[in-house]
Design a protein around this motif. Structure first.
Motif, PDB file in Angstrom:
ATOM      1  N   LEU A 176       0.807  -1.217   0.000  1.00  0.00           N
ATOM      2  CA  LEU A 176       0.000   0.000   0.000  1.00  0.00           C
ATOM      3  C   LEU A 176       0.842   1.270   0.000  1.00  0.00           C
ATOM      4  O   LEU A 176       0.305   2.367  -0.198  1.00  0.00           O
ATOM      5  N   LYS A 177       2.141   1.129   0.209  1.00  0.00           N
ATOM      6  CA  LYS A 177       3.009   2.301   0.229  1.00  0.00           C
ATOM      7  C   LYS A 177       3.540   2.670  -1.150  1.00  0.00           C
ATOM      8  O   LYS A 177       4.339   3.593  -1.287  1.00  0.00           O
ATOM      9  N   THR A 178       3.103   1.927  -2.176  1.00  0.00           N
ATOM     10  CA  THR A 178       3.543   2.198  -3.544  1.00  0.00           C
ATOM     11  C   THR A 178       2.354   2.565  -4.417  1.00  0.00           C
ATOM     12  O   THR A 178       1.212   2.209  -4.113  1.00  0.00           O
ATOM     13  N   ASP A 179       2.623   3.283  -5.495  1.00  0.00           N
ATOM     14  CA  ASP A 179       1.553   3.648  -6.433  1.00  0.00           C
ATOM     15  C   ASP A 179       0.925   2.399  -7.052  1.00  0.00           C
ATOM     16  O   ASP A 179      -0.291   2.335  -7.241  1.00  0.00           O
TER      17      ASP A 179
ATOM     18  N   VAL B 179      -5.634   7.246   7.306  1.00  0.00           N
ATOM     19  CA  VAL B 179      -5.683   8.520   6.577  1.00  0.00           C
ATOM     20  C   VAL B 179      -4.453   8.670   5.690  1.00  0.00           C
ATOM     21  O   VAL B 179      -4.556   9.088   4.518  1.00  0.00           O
ATOM     22  N   LYS B 180      -3.275   8.328   6.205  1.00  0.00           N
ATOM     23  CA  LYS B 180      -2.049   8.424   5.416  1.00  0.00           C
ATOM     24  C   LYS B 180      -2.101   7.537   4.178  1.00  0.00           C
ATOM     25  O   LYS B 180      -1.527   7.864   3.135  1.00  0.00           O
ATOM     26  N   LEU B 181      -2.776   6.422   4.292  1.00  0.00           N
ATOM     27  CA  LEU B 181      -2.872   5.476   3.166  1.00  0.00           C
ATOM     28  C   LEU B 181      -4.040   5.812   2.242  1.00  0.00           C
ATOM     29  O   LEU B 181      -4.295   5.082   1.277  1.00  0.00           O
ATOM     30  N   GLY B 182      -4.736   6.895   2.525  1.00  0.00           N
ATOM     31  CA  GLY B 182      -5.881   7.269   1.699  1.00  0.00           C
ATOM     32  C   GLY B 182      -7.104   6.420   1.970  1.00  0.00           C
ATOM     33  O   GLY B 182      -8.006   6.330   1.143  1.00  0.00           O
ATOM     34  N   LEU B 183      -7.144   5.793   3.174  1.00  0.00           N
ATOM     35  CA  LEU B 183      -8.239   4.896   3.517  1.00  0.00           C
ATOM     36  C   LEU B 183      -9.120   5.444   4.635  1.00  0.00           C
ATOM     37  O   LEU B 183      -9.835   4.687   5.287  1.00  0.00           O
TER      38      LEU B 183
END
Length: 305
Positions: free
Chosen positions: A85-88, A114-118
């Motif tokens: 999840l830390k990569t595009d 939140v940091k992961l866009g979740l």
């Protein structure tokens, strides 16, 4: 354990057709996912890559590394994929899966989501019909605090000595709450067509399990805390016996077997009764007590020493 899983597979399948994606690691999330699969859901687990330097195929879920047997049991019949999840690339793969998912299970701290866009706002905007069950350690503002099963049980008053609890009560209780939350989400979605967000805190699970203790039921002076002579663990001739003769007719049967006059339920709370029952059971073997349980309809279970 296998019989429990087999029994679950024969129950109703109310979640047939529901697609569940889990990002939750360790115990509560996978245990909840196992239950959802047993209820008919189509389950997918996405894990991070395994540790650097580990052999190929090493699970990115810590449970898969320190207890492969438990991991295998919880993930039986569930497809597991690797997503970083830390990569595009990983985010794109997650987006593809979320587009066809009804329910997402997570076990990250809120700030990490939140940091992961979740975070819920972002997810609900992108996928209005998606529901989320977020497993956290403690509720509300405490969700960012570090903790584990043992600390939540301690906070709930369920760690009473120096020995560790017999099982992971908060984790397993949390798994049950998470599967319950999933059922609520599915019911709500079928009613209004919208996704929902529910937070499940392991500390809340521990607090729920601790209610009988807070009510006094399992305290030393409580009926199921040792005060009732018919509800205790006693030594027997070649092991131990857990006796649960709580109701009046069971208590009467136990007293009769031990040749104790019973004048009412108060009899079972008298020190003399405790001593008499202890003496009777100490003179019986496990085999004799097993036969007695059947013959006199007494709820008891013998144990090795």
């Amino acid at each position: 354990m296998s019989s429990l899983i087999e029994a679950s597979s024969k129950t109703l399948k109310p979640l047939r057709g529901v697609r569940v994606l889990s990002l939750a690691l360790n115990l509560p999330g996978p245990a909840a996912l196992m239950r959802l699969k047993a209820m008919g859901a189509t389950c997918l687990k996405a894990e991070p890559p395994g540790p650097k330097g580990a052999p190929d195929g090493t699970s990115g879920d810590p449970m898969g590394q320190y207890n492969p047997q438990a991991y295998a049991t919880m993930h039986g019949g569930i497809k597991v994929i690797t997503i970083d999840l830390k990569t595009d690339k990983g985010q794109a793969a997650l987006d593809r899966e979320l587009a066809r998912t009804d329910l997402l299970i997570t076990s990250f701290r809120p700030s990490a989501l939140v940091k992961l866009g979740l975070g819920w706002k972002a997810l609900h905007k992108a996928y209005p019909a998606l529901s989320v069950v977020a497993i956290v350690g403690a509720p509300g503002a405490r969700a960012e605090d570090p903790g584990h099963d043992l600390t939540y049980l301690a906070d709930a008053g369920l760690v009473t000595g120096l020995e560790l609890p017999a099982t992971l009560f908060a984790d397993m209780g949390g798994a049950l709450m998470a599967s319950e939350a999933a059922l609520k989400a599915v019911l709500a979605q079928k009613t209004n067509g919208k996704g929902s967000f529910q937070e499940v805190a392991l500390a809340d699970a521990a607090a729920w399990l601790a209610l009988p203790r807070h009510w006094g039921l399992t305290q030393p002076k409580g009926a199921v805390g040792g005060a009732h002579a018919g509800y205790r663990v006693y030594p027997c001739k070649d092991g131990r016996v857990a006796v649960a003769a709580l109701e009046p007719h069971f208590a009467a049967a136990l007293c009769s077997a031990a040749s104790i006059p019973m004048t009412g339920m108060a009899t079972l709370f008298q020190p003399a009764t405790h001593a008499a029952i202890a003496a009777f059971l100490a003179g019986q073997t496990r085999k004799q007590l097993d036969k007695l349980a059947v013959a006199k309809d007494i709820p008891l279970h013998t144990l090795a020493g």
